[in-house]
Scaffold this motif. Structure first.
Motif, PDB file in Angstrom:
ATOM      1  N   TRP A  75       0.840  -1.208   0.000  1.00 20.25           N
ATOM      2  CA  TRP A  75       0.000   0.000   0.000  1.00 20.25           C
ATOM      3  C   TRP A  75       0.871   1.253   0.000  1.00 20.25           C
ATOM      4  O   TRP A  75       0.644   2.183  -0.780  1.00 20.25           O
ATOM      5  N   TYR A  76       1.918   1.270   0.842  1.00 20.74           N
ATOM      6  CA  TYR A  76       2.830   2.415   0.879  1.00 20.74           C
ATOM      7  C   TYR A  76       3.592   2.552  -0.435  1.00 20.74           C
ATOM      8  O   TYR A  76       3.843   3.650  -0.916  1.00 20.74           O
ATOM      9  N   LEU A  77       3.953   1.437  -1.032  1.00 19.61           N
ATOM     10  CA  LEU A  77       4.645   1.457  -2.319  1.00 19.61           C
ATOM     11  C   LEU A  77       3.753   2.060  -3.409  1.00 19.61           C
ATOM     12  O   LEU A  77       4.206   2.874  -4.212  1.00 19.61           O
ATOM     13  N   LYS A  78       2.488   1.693  -3.420  1.00 19.51           N
ATOM     14  CA  LYS A  78       1.548   2.248  -4.399  1.00 19.51           C
ATOM     15  C   LYS A  78       1.408   3.758  -4.214  1.00 19.51           C
ATOM     16  O   LYS A  78       1.368   4.508  -5.191  1.00 19.51           O
ATOM     17  N   ILE A  79       1.332   4.201  -2.987  1.00 23.18           N
ATOM     18  CA  ILE A  79       1.209   5.640  -2.715  1.00 23.18           C
ATOM     19  C   ILE A  79       2.469   6.364  -3.180  1.00 23.18           C
ATOM     20  O   ILE A  79       2.397   7.423  -3.808  1.00 23.18           O
TER      21      ILE A  79
END
Length: 65
Positions: free
Chosen positions: A9-13
């Protein structure tokens, strides 16, 4: 375990933020190019002269002692 679960999720953001920054930089580059093109145009020169008709006279006055 929670870190691994939210890592994607953090990578996508982070990727979304980077792509947005690239788009913004592209837009700013285009706007700056348009601004430079306008500033060098005869129309812009005429506007500068109209706004300050004494500009050349002031420059000449400072050159001559």
């Amino acid at each position: 375990m929670k870190q691994a679960r939210f890592l994607d999720w953090y990578l996508k953001i982070a990727i979304d933020r980077l792509s947005s920054a690239e788009e913004w930089n592209d837009k700013v580059t285009v706007l700056e190019a348009e601004k430079r093109a306008y500033e060098n145009s005869p129309e812009a020169q005429a506007v500068r002269e109209a706004l300050n008709p004494w500009r050349n006279k002031d420059a000449e006055a400072t050159k001559t002692p």
